[in-house]
Design a protein around this motif. Structure first.
Motif, PDB file in Angstrom:
ATOM      1  N   PRO A   1       0.938   9.454  -4.619  1.00  0.00           N
ATOM      2  CA  PRO A   1       0.788   7.991  -4.689  1.00  0.00           C
ATOM      3  C   PRO A   1       0.089   7.554  -5.973  1.00  0.00           C
ATOM      4  O   PRO A   1      -0.828   8.222  -6.460  1.00  0.00           O
ATOM      5  CB  PRO A   1      -0.057   7.667  -3.464  1.00  0.00           C
ATOM      6  CG  PRO A   1      -0.799   8.926  -3.160  1.00  0.00           C
ATOM      7  CD  PRO A   1       0.092  10.058  -3.564  1.00  0.00           C
ATOM      8  N   ALA A   2       0.530   6.425  -6.491  1.00  0.00           N
ATOM      9  CA  ALA A   2      -0.078   5.892  -7.714  1.00  0.00           C
ATOM     10  C   ALA A   2      -1.404   5.206  -7.428  1.00  0.00           C
ATOM     11  O   ALA A   2      -2.274   5.146  -8.303  1.00  0.00           O
ATOM     12  CB  ALA A   2       0.879   4.912  -8.373  1.00  0.00           C
ATOM     13  N   ALA A   3      -1.563   4.694  -6.205  1.00  0.00           N
ATOM     14  CA  ALA A   3      -2.780   3.958  -5.855  1.00  0.00           C
ATOM     15  C   ALA A   3      -3.304   4.432  -4.513  1.00  0.00           C
ATOM     16  O   ALA A   3      -2.542   4.891  -3.657  1.00  0.00           O
ATOM     17  CB  ALA A   3      -2.486   2.466  -5.809  1.00  0.00           C
ATOM     18  N   ALA A   4      -4.603   4.317  -4.341  1.00  0.00           N
ATOM     19  CA  ALA A   4      -5.197   4.643  -3.043  1.00  0.00           C
ATOM     20  C   ALA A   4      -4.861   3.527  -2.067  1.00  0.00           C
ATOM     21  O   ALA A   4      -5.173   2.347  -2.314  1.00  0.00           O
ATOM     22  CB  ALA A   4      -6.703   4.803  -3.183  1.00  0.00           C
TER      23      ALA A   4
ATOM     24  N   GLN B   1       4.349   1.260   0.633  1.00  0.00           N
ATOM     25  CA  GLN B   1       2.913   1.005   0.484  1.00  0.00           C
ATOM     26  C   GLN B   1       2.520  -0.213   1.309  1.00  0.00           C
ATOM     27  O   GLN B   1       3.254  -1.193   1.402  1.00  0.00           O
ATOM     28  CB  GLN B   1       2.560   0.771  -0.985  1.00  0.00           C
ATOM     29  CG  GLN B   1       1.082   0.614  -1.259  1.00  0.00           C
ATOM     30  CD  GLN B   1       0.792   0.449  -2.742  1.00  0.00           C
ATOM     31  OE1 GLN B   1       1.702   0.429  -3.566  1.00  0.00           O
ATOM     32  NE2 GLN B   1      -0.488   0.312  -3.079  1.00  0.00           N
ATOM     33  N   CYS B   2       1.329  -0.156   1.923  1.00  0.00           N
ATOM     34  CA  CYS B   2       0.838  -1.255   2.740  1.00  0.00           C
ATOM     35  C   CYS B   2      -0.492  -1.723   2.152  1.00  0.00           C
ATOM     36  O   CYS B   2      -1.544  -1.151   2.427  1.00  0.00           O
ATOM     37  CB  CYS B   2       0.668  -0.799   4.182  1.00  0.00           C
ATOM     38  SG  CYS B   2       0.096  -2.096   5.267  1.00  0.00           S
ATOM     39  N   ASP B   3      -0.459  -2.759   1.288  1.00  0.00           N
ATOM     40  CA  ASP B   3      -1.687  -3.239   0.659  1.00  0.00           C
ATOM     41  C   ASP B   3      -2.628  -3.878   1.673  1.00  0.00           C
ATOM     42  O   ASP B   3      -3.837  -3.671   1.632  1.00  0.00           O
ATOM     43  CB  ASP B   3      -1.351  -4.263  -0.430  1.00  0.00           C
ATOM     44  CG  ASP B   3      -0.592  -3.624  -1.580  1.00  0.00           C
ATOM     45  OD1 ASP B   3      -1.025  -2.556  -2.048  1.00  0.00           O
ATOM     46  OD2 ASP B   3       0.448  -4.171  -1.982  1.00  0.00           O
ATOM     47  N   LEU B   4      -2.062  -4.665   2.607  1.00  0.00           N
ATOM     48  CA  LEU B   4      -2.890  -5.334   3.603  1.00  0.00           C
ATOM     49  C   LEU B   4      -2.083  -5.459   4.892  1.00  0.00           C
ATOM     50  O   LEU B   4      -1.158  -6.278   4.964  1.00  0.00           O
ATOM     51  CB  LEU B   4      -3.314  -6.728   3.120  1.00  0.00           C
ATOM     52  CG  LEU B   4      -4.255  -7.495   4.048  1.00  0.00           C
ATOM     53  CD1 LEU B   4      -5.596  -6.758   4.171  1.00  0.00           C
ATOM     54  CD2 LEU B   4      -4.474  -8.911   3.514  1.00  0.00           C
ATOM     55  N   PRO B   5      -2.383  -4.668   5.922  1.00  0.00           N
ATOM     56  CA  PRO B   5      -1.599  -4.713   7.162  1.00  0.00           C
ATOM     57  C   PRO B   5      -1.688  -6.093   7.812  1.00  0.00           C
ATOM     58  O   PRO B   5      -2.752  -6.726   7.816  1.00  0.00           O
ATOM     59  CB  PRO B   5      -2.269  -3.654   8.041  1.00  0.00           C
ATOM     60  CG  PRO B   5      -3.009  -2.782   7.101  1.00  0.00           C
ATOM     61  CD  PRO B   5      -3.436  -3.655   5.970  1.00  0.00           C
TER      62      PRO B   5
ATOM     63  N   LYS C   1      -3.183   7.648   4.998  1.00  0.00           N
ATOM     64  CA  LYS C   1      -4.260   7.064   4.189  1.00  0.00           C
ATOM     65  C   LYS C   1      -4.448   7.972   2.977  1.00  0.00           C
ATOM     66  O   LYS C   1      -5.029   9.045   3.077  1.00  0.00           O
ATOM     67  CB  LYS C   1      -5.537   6.946   5.013  1.00  0.00           C
ATOM     68  CG  LYS C   1      -5.392   5.996   6.198  1.00  0.00           C
ATOM     69  CD  LYS C   1      -6.703   5.857   6.947  1.00  0.00           C
ATOM     70  CE  LYS C   1      -6.539   4.917   8.139  1.00  0.00           C
ATOM     71  NZ  LYS C   1      -6.181   3.548   7.713  1.00  0.00           N
ATOM     72  N   ALA C   2      -3.904   7.553   1.836  1.00  0.00           N
ATOM     73  CA  ALA C   2      -3.749   8.439   0.691  1.00  0.00           C
ATOM     74  C   ALA C   2      -4.706   8.106  -0.443  1.00  0.00           C
ATOM     75  O   ALA C   2      -5.129   6.952  -0.616  1.00  0.00           O
ATOM     76  CB  ALA C   2      -2.317   8.372   0.181  1.00  0.00           C
ATOM     77  N   ARG C   3      -5.020   9.145  -1.219  1.00  0.00           N
ATOM     78  CA  ARG C   3      -5.799   9.007  -2.438  1.00  0.00           C
ATOM     79  C   ARG C   3      -4.862   8.872  -3.638  1.00  0.00           C
ATOM     80  O   ARG C   3      -3.763   9.445  -3.641  1.00  0.00           O
ATOM     81  CB  ARG C   3      -6.698  10.217  -2.640  1.00  0.00           C
ATOM     82  CG  ARG C   3      -7.838  10.336  -1.637  1.00  0.00           C
ATOM     83  CD  ARG C   3      -8.715  11.533  -1.967  1.00  0.00           C
ATOM     84  NE  ARG C   3      -8.078  12.788  -1.597  1.00  0.00           N
ATOM     85  CZ  ARG C   3      -8.498  13.983  -2.003  1.00  0.00           C
ATOM     86  NH1 ARG C   3      -9.525  14.071  -2.842  1.00  0.00           N
ATOM     87  NH2 ARG C   3      -7.887  15.074  -1.613  1.00  0.00           N
ATOM     88  N   ALA C   4      -5.275   8.164  -4.645  1.00  0.00           N
ATOM     89  CA  ALA C   4      -4.448   7.982  -5.843  1.00  0.00           C
ATOM     90  C   ALA C   4      -4.331   9.293  -6.610  1.00  0.00           C
ATOM     91  O   ALA C   4      -5.324  10.023  -6.785  1.00  0.00           O
ATOM     92  CB  ALA C   4      -5.042   6.896  -6.737  1.00  0.00           C
TER      93      ALA C   4
END
Length: 467
Positions: free
Chosen positions: A363-366, A436-440, A409-412
């Motif tokens: 993933p590119a972002a956490a 990707q789920c920025d805000l559920p 729940k991933a780390r960047a």
């Protein structure tokens, strides 16, 4: 040509083969018995085995990881196709041909003459062998569906090393002199014999599948090379013609040709994909690997890395091994299949989900990422690991019906390993999506970053449980 046009094949011969990493598994490894001459069809592998002090035939089921005896009379040189295995049998004091039907669990004789019958091969409903009843070696066949024996070739000289796919029979033929063995074929539907290769050299060990014949050929400075012939177009083409090395014992099924190869100073297993026009390594160890056989995406061979000859195999499916995991990306649908996959492991959340395909995702972002197999064609399982030899991070069996989905729940910048498999050995095609789920959303009760019927089902289930 049916499999690949001749231009592609010639171009591919100029390519240098690169090593491939495939998932290798032991089939029969014993310190007290020698095992030789394996064959494979679908999930069934058979071989010659001397564990009981006699030469017997044993088998192994890839789907259940179960070994079993096929015949514990004095029996050898087995061949398998579908539900039928055949072998040479000496219970009557001479070499006969016997068979066993796995679906009916019955053994039955194919040919029990007082002459000698050797090296049977089965393809579909047809069994072929070479036979001494006429005072020299000829080719005979037997149709299991009609219980009918028939002569294939009784020409002068020696005919031996037969092979069949159930439609065509091929063999090595010395009618033109023993120093110039040729390859001949017989069309079962039309009862017609025809030459495949009569080059003034020595051709041997033919095999056939779906209209393509392969064999070992020494026309080039006495080296054993691999050649092929497309029956539909009457076209011969080289598969492997390395100078200074020997290629022997080819086998073919579908687009895959395999053979035994000593280019590295010992016997290794190499393969060629007709559809991709590429050669690749299957197994290259400093020990000796011999007598390969192929079915679908699985190859077996005889292996002497231990104290005795053992049987090993490997799947040729991309991603079949974690070290060769296929990279996938966010918001890009990957379509795959675990048909032909191998494996021995299981996940914590399912049962017997051994046929696995591996993917990697960085993933590119956490953030929270939905990893989904929803919409796949079979009963899937899904797990994510923090490395090939790492810990299982999350696992799911049934989420969207019989398909699987997890919220990671991933780390960047961290590589995660995704394992796709099927409940209780299920196999089929799958689609893998990562979003990707920025805000559920507030009403997301299932943690998949979406509000849908799954959330309603979870709410209703919990309401009923709470009364």
């Amino acid at each position: 040509m049916k499999k690949a046009n001749l231009v592609l094949i010639i171009a591919a011969l100029l390519l240098t083969a690169a090593p491939n990493a495939f998932a290798e598994i032991p089939i029969c490894v014993s310190s007290t018995a020698d095992t030789w001459l394996p064959d494979v069809s679908g999930d069934i592998i058979v071989w010659r085995d001397n564990r009981n002090g006699n030469i017997n035939v044993y088998g192994y089921n890839l789907a259940t990881h179960t070994e079993f005896p096929v015949c514990t009379q004095v029996s050898t040189t087995p061949s398998v196709s579908g539900n039928i295995v055949v072998w040479r049998d000496v219970r009557n004091g001479n070499n006969d041909i016997y068979a066993y039907n796995f679906s009916t669990q019955t053994e039955f004789p194919i040919c029990t003459l007082t002459s000698s019958q050797e090296e049977p091969v089965v393809g579909g409903n047809i069994v072929v062998w070479y036979d001494s009843r006429n005072g020299n070696w000829d080719i005979y066949g037997y149709d299991i569906s009609t219980s009918t024996e028939f002569p294939v070739c009784t020409a002068a000289g020696t005919q031996d090393q037969p092979h069949t796919d159930g439609n065509t029979i091929v063999w090595k033929d010395c009618r033109n002199g023993s120093a110039y063995a040729d390859i001949y074929a017989y069309d079962i539907a039309t009862s017609t014999e025809f030459p495949v290769c009569t080059n003034t050299a020595y051709q041997s060990y033919p095999a056939v599948d779906d209209g393509v014949v392969v064999w070992s050929d020494n026309r080039n400075y006495s080296d054993g090379d691999i050649y092929a012939y497309d029956i539909s177009t009457s076209t011969e083409f080289p598969v492997c013609t390395l100078l200074g090395s020997y290629q022997y014992y080819p086998d073919i099924e579908g687009d895959i040709i395999v053979w035994q190869d000593d280019r590295n100073g010992n016997n290794d297993i190499y393969a060629y994909d007709l559809s991709a026009a590429t050669e690749f390594q299957v197994c290259t160890l400093t020990s000796s690997q011999e007598y390969p056989a192929v079915s679908g995406n699985f190859v077996v061979w005889q292996d002497d890395r231990g104290s005795d000859h053992d049987i090993y195999g490997c799947g040729l499916l991309e991603g079949d091994d974690c070290d060769g995991a296929i990279e996938v990306f966010q918001d890009v649908t990957y379509s795959g299949s675990n048909v032909g996959a191998t494996g021995l492991d299981e996940t914590s959340c399912s049962y017997n989900d051994i046929f696995d395909v591996w993917h990697s995702f960085t993933p590119a972002a956490a953030d929270d990422y939905t990893v989904s197999l929803c919409g796949s064609s079979f009963d899937t399982t899904l797990a994510v690991y923090d490395g090939c030899s790492g810990t299982e991070v999350i696992c799911n069996d049934d989420y969207c019906g019989k398909q699987s989905q997890v919220l990671l729940k991933a780390r960047a910048g961290y590589e995660y390993i995704i394992r796709v498999a099927g409940y209780d050995g299920a196999r089929g095609s799958y689609t893998l999506n990562i979003t990707q789920c920025d805000l559920p959303p507030d009403s997301d009760l299932t943690g998949d970053c979406r509000v849908n019927l799954n959330d309603f089902s979870k709410m209703a289930s919990e309401w009923l449980e709470d009364g």
